[in-house]
Scaffold this motif. Structure first.
Motif, short mmCIF file in Angstrom:
data_model
loop_
_atom_site.label_atom_id
_atom_site.label_comp_id
_atom_site.label_asym_id
_atom_site.label_seq_id
_atom_site.Cartn_x
_atom_site.Cartn_y
_atom_site.Cartn_z
N GLU A 28 0.68 -1.12 0.21
CA GLU A 28 0.07 0.00 0.14
C GLU A 28 0.79 1.20 -0.05
N GLN A 29 2.08 1.20 0.73
CA GLN A 29 2.86 2.48 0.68
C GLN A 29 3.60 2.56 -0.81
N ARG A 31 1.89 1.90 -3.57
CA ARG A 31 0.73 2.78 -4.32
C ARG A 31 0.88 3.98 -3.91
N THR A 32 0.95 4.36 -2.59
CA THR A 32 1.11 5.64 -2.19
C THR A 32 2.23 6.38 -2.99
N THR A 35 1.05 7.09 -6.30
CA THR A 35 -0.02 8.29 -6.58
C THR A 35 0.78 9.75 -6.38
N ASN A 36 1.80 9.71 -5.63
CA ASN A 36 2.16 10.90 -5.26
C ASN A 36 3.37 11.19 -6.42
N TYR A 229 8.19 5.11 2.85
CA TYR A 229 7.58 6.46 2.57
C TYR A 229 7.89 7.45 1.39
#
Length: 232
Positions: A28-29, A31-32, A35-36, A229
């Motif tokens: 999920e990170q 995928r974050t 997106t960023n 992150y």
């Protein structure tokens, strides 16, 4: 022999967690981060991305492999290029041979479409480094590399480059000038602050567009997961 294969398979499952455990918090990170990256340039979609680090062992190759997977899972046709012509690893990660690859294309022994390999992941293709050359920096700054860059963008929706660490050799700086964006990977508790500052200075001098920094190997309290992150 079977034991070695099993260990390699387990290692690859850990490295490409977005493929083998797509519902995990770490996936999920990633995928974050994807997106960023997409939000970082809303008007002009990023089609070429370089992932690097200040020094070795900070997780850049694992990061770029997982980013390639999550972009492919989004439906984009993705090419992951192993542009680390000194210590390549992409062929290990995706269980490919490395008898030919990027260096074969740049020396015109093979065309790009013949050199890329299918990974088994839908929409994701890799181009391994190929035989290690005596002159990596010269090859990456050649006219053949310019042509490769254009050909790759014509064939794929997004091209990701795994490059050597910035502070070790000049290779990453050469590619940073060509790619539309750069991601810098740093390792929690390992990467020194002055190394990050120096890496940023090198990217600035190469007129690279630094999209963000990925903090890798940060142990979170009350969990066994190591989170990744994307920091803008």
């Amino acid at each position: 022999m079977a034991l070695k294969k099993n260990k390699k398979a387990l290692s690859n499952k850990r490295n490409i967690i977005t493929k083998f455990d797509s519902k995990s918090p770490i996936s999920e990170q990633y995928r974050t981060i994807r997106t960023n990256i997409q939000f970082s340039s809303v008007d002009n979609e990023v089609k070429s991305l370089m992932v690097t680090s200040s020094g070795p062992g900070e997780g850049k190759s694992t990061t770029v492999a997982n980013l390639a997977v999550v972009f492919a899972q989004q439906g984009k046709k993705v090419l992951l290029v192993d542009a680390d012509l000194r210590k390549p690893t992409v062929h290990y990660t995706f269980n490919q041979t490395n008898t030919f690859g990027l260096t074969s294309v740049l020396t015109r022994q093979l065309t790009l479409d013949k050199a890329v390999a299918d990974t088994g992941e839908k929409n994701l293709f890799v181009l391994t480094s190929g035989p290690i050359p005596p002159n990596p920096a010269e090859l990456l700054s050649s006219k053949a590399m310019e042509q490769f860059y254009q050909d790759a963008l014509d064939l794929f929706d997004i091209v990701l480059f795994d490059t050597p660490p910035l502070l070790a050799v000049t290779d990453a700086q050469i590619l940073a000038n060509k790619c539309e964006g750069t991601i810098l990977v740093v390792s929690s508790g390992k990467t020194e602050k002055d190394q990050v500052v120096k890496a940023k200075e090198l990217l600035d001098s190469a007129q690279s567009k630094l999209l963000g920094v990925v903090l890798n190997n940060k142990k979170m309290k009350d969990t066994n997961y190591y989170y990744y992150y994307g920091v803008k």
